[in-house]
Design an enzyme around this catalytic site. Structure first.
Site, PDB file in Angstrom:
ATOM      1  N   ARG A 100       0.833  -1.208   0.000  1.00  0.00           N
ATOM      2  CA  ARG A 100       0.000   0.000   0.000  1.00  0.00           C
ATOM      3  C   ARG A 100       0.869   1.260   0.000  1.00  0.00           C
ATOM      4  O   ARG A 100       0.633   2.185  -0.786  1.00  0.00           O
ATOM      5  CB  ARG A 100      -0.920   0.009   1.224  1.00  0.00           C
ATOM      6  CG  ARG A 100      -1.759   1.283   1.313  1.00  0.00           C
ATOM      7  CD  ARG A 100      -2.874   1.169   2.318  1.00  0.00           C
ATOM      8  NE  ARG A 100      -2.403   0.928   3.667  1.00  0.00           N
ATOM      9  CZ  ARG A 100      -3.222   0.818   4.712  1.00  0.00           C
ATOM     10  NH1 ARG A 100      -4.526   0.912   4.552  1.00  0.00           N
ATOM     11  NH2 ARG A 100      -2.730   0.601   5.918  1.00  0.00           N
ATOM     12  N   LYS A 103     -21.475 -16.878  -3.459  1.00  0.00           N
ATOM     13  CA  LYS A 103     -22.242 -17.869  -2.713  1.00  0.00           C
ATOM     14  C   LYS A 103     -23.735 -17.639  -2.962  1.00  0.00           C
ATOM     15  O   LYS A 103     -24.151 -16.594  -3.461  1.00  0.00           O
ATOM     16  CB  LYS A 103     -21.939 -17.761  -1.219  1.00  0.00           C
ATOM     17  CG  LYS A 103     -20.531 -18.195  -0.846  1.00  0.00           C
ATOM     18  CD  LYS A 103     -20.353 -18.190   0.669  1.00  0.00           C
ATOM     19  CE  LYS A 103     -18.974 -18.679   1.076  1.00  0.00           C
ATOM     20  NZ  LYS A 103     -18.792 -18.722   2.545  1.00  0.00           N
ATOM     21  N   GLU A 104     -24.555 -18.619  -2.603  1.00  0.00           N
ATOM     22  CA  GLU A 104     -25.988 -18.527  -2.847  1.00  0.00           C
ATOM     23  C   GLU A 104     -26.618 -17.316  -2.169  1.00  0.00           C
ATOM     24  O   GLU A 104     -27.594 -16.741  -2.662  1.00  0.00           O
ATOM     25  CB  GLU A 104     -26.695 -19.809  -2.382  1.00  0.00           C
ATOM     26  CG  GLU A 104     -26.392 -21.025  -3.243  1.00  0.00           C
ATOM     27  CD  GLU A 104     -27.213 -22.227  -2.823  1.00  0.00           C
ATOM     28  OE1 GLU A 104     -28.077 -22.069  -1.931  1.00  0.00           O
ATOM     29  OE2 GLU A 104     -26.992 -23.319  -3.374  1.00  0.00           O
ATOM     30  N   GLU A 129      -5.203 -16.848   6.317  1.00  0.00           N
ATOM     31  CA  GLU A 129      -6.263 -16.595   5.337  1.00  0.00           C
ATOM     32  C   GLU A 129      -6.270 -15.114   4.979  1.00  0.00           C
ATOM     33  O   GLU A 129      -6.204 -14.254   5.857  1.00  0.00           O
ATOM     34  CB  GLU A 129      -7.632 -16.990   5.892  1.00  0.00           C
ATOM     35  CG  GLU A 129      -8.754 -16.808   4.873  1.00  0.00           C
ATOM     36  CD  GLU A 129     -10.128 -17.066   5.457  1.00  0.00           C
ATOM     37  OE1 GLU A 129     -10.838 -17.937   4.920  1.00  0.00           O
ATOM     38  OE2 GLU A 129     -10.498 -16.401   6.442  1.00  0.00           O
ATOM     39  N   GLU A 133     -24.653  -8.205   6.794  1.00  0.00           N
ATOM     40  CA  GLU A 133     -25.153  -9.580   6.848  1.00  0.00           C
ATOM     41  C   GLU A 133     -24.730 -10.261   8.140  1.00  0.00           C
ATOM     42  O   GLU A 133     -25.510 -10.968   8.785  1.00  0.00           O
ATOM     43  CB  GLU A 133     -24.621 -10.347   5.628  1.00  0.00           C
ATOM     44  CG  GLU A 133     -25.226 -11.719   5.440  1.00  0.00           C
ATOM     45  CD  GLU A 133     -24.286 -12.842   5.788  1.00  0.00           C
ATOM     46  OE1 GLU A 133     -24.623 -14.005   5.501  1.00  0.00           O
ATOM     47  OE2 GLU A 133     -23.216 -12.561   6.373  1.00  0.00           O
TER      48      GLU A 133
END
Length: 267
Positions: free
Chosen positions: A84, A171-172, A198, A213
């Site tokens: 950055r 994703k769904e 990760e 969410e």
């Protein structure tokens, strides 16, 4: 819901000398009842040893285990911040808007080990659970997510272990993000340990949706009413459309800049 959102901010490993007295009492009772087999396995202690020794060895090994993840997290976060700052200096622009990191708590790790049925062995835990340490990188544009991923994974001391592109294939529920699992060497005084970290890379719009969410799923303890689920999916579609529009706008601006200044209309 992203596993990243469900975790607290990065914290230092627990002090192996600090033990909750109530927890010690419960643990000692469990050891005497031979119900603490997993801890014995982690501490490499044979049955019949003093419960206090079991707890002391276990906490020491877990503290070392988590310390390795903290160092790996620091390493990847440093690499990201270097990228950055380099872009800001050389290009007067950076594809990275924000960087956030987190280290799983021991309680959260224990819960996931149980839920996934992972053997009570630190080697198995390291192999099976790849999100103990996590970095989230937020970008302004979709193409920047892939640029950051490329810059990170081409660094010689990082090994790409896994890649899941939830931007190309959401994703769904509408979740979008680019997930990488990279292995980084942690150089300790007596050994070198390869530790997985990760890395989640997503746009501001994707990140905003994922945060909302997560809050909704947390409020309803995972049992979200169907109408809210439908709304979240629709909002995810809108966020994706926004990213497309912003990307097109950026491309047009860049194209105009490359063509050079234009005279005012009528001149």
């Amino acid at each position: 819901m992203s596993s990243f959102d469900a975790q607290p901010e990065k914290t230092a490993p627990a002090d192996p000398t600090e033990v909750d007295p109530a927890a010690v009492v419960r643990a000692e009772a469990a050891v005497r009842a031979d119900a603490f087999g997993p801890l014995r396995s982690l501490a490499d202690i044979t049955p019949g040893e003093d419960p206090s020794d079991v707890l002391r060895h276990v906490r020491s090994r877990l503290a070392t285990f988590m310390m390795e993840y903290k160092f790996a997290l620091d390493e990847v976060e440093t690499k990201t911040n270097i990228l950055r700052e380099e872009f800001e200096l050389i290009h007067d622009y950076s594809p990275i808007e924000h960087v956030k990191s987190r280290l799983k708590s021991l309680e959260s790790l224990a819960e996931k080990v149980t839920r996934m049925g992972v053997p009570s062995d630190l080697g198995a835990i390291r192999e099976e659970i790849r999100d103990i340490a996590g970095i989230r990188v937020t970008t302004a544009f979709v193409e920047d997510t892939y640029q950051i991923a490329e810059m990170l994974t081409r660094q010689g001391d990082l090994t790409l272990l896994a890649r899941k592109d939830y931007i190309a294939e959401p994703k769904e529920n509408g979740y979008q993000s680019l997930h990488l699992v990279v292995s980084v060497p942690v150089f300790l005084s007596d050994r070198t340990v390869e530790v997985p970290v990760e890395v989640q890379i997503r746009t501001i719009a994707m990140d905003f949706w994922a945060s909302v969410e997560h809050q909704i799923y947390y409020k309803y303890a995972g049992q979200v009413p169907e109408h809210l689920t439908r709304t979240l999916t629709e909002v995810a579609r809108i966020a994706a459309a926004l990213d497309v529009e912003m990307g097109a706008l950026r491309s047009e601006v860049q194209s105009l800049a490359e063509q050079g200044p234009h005279p005012p209309d009528g001149v």
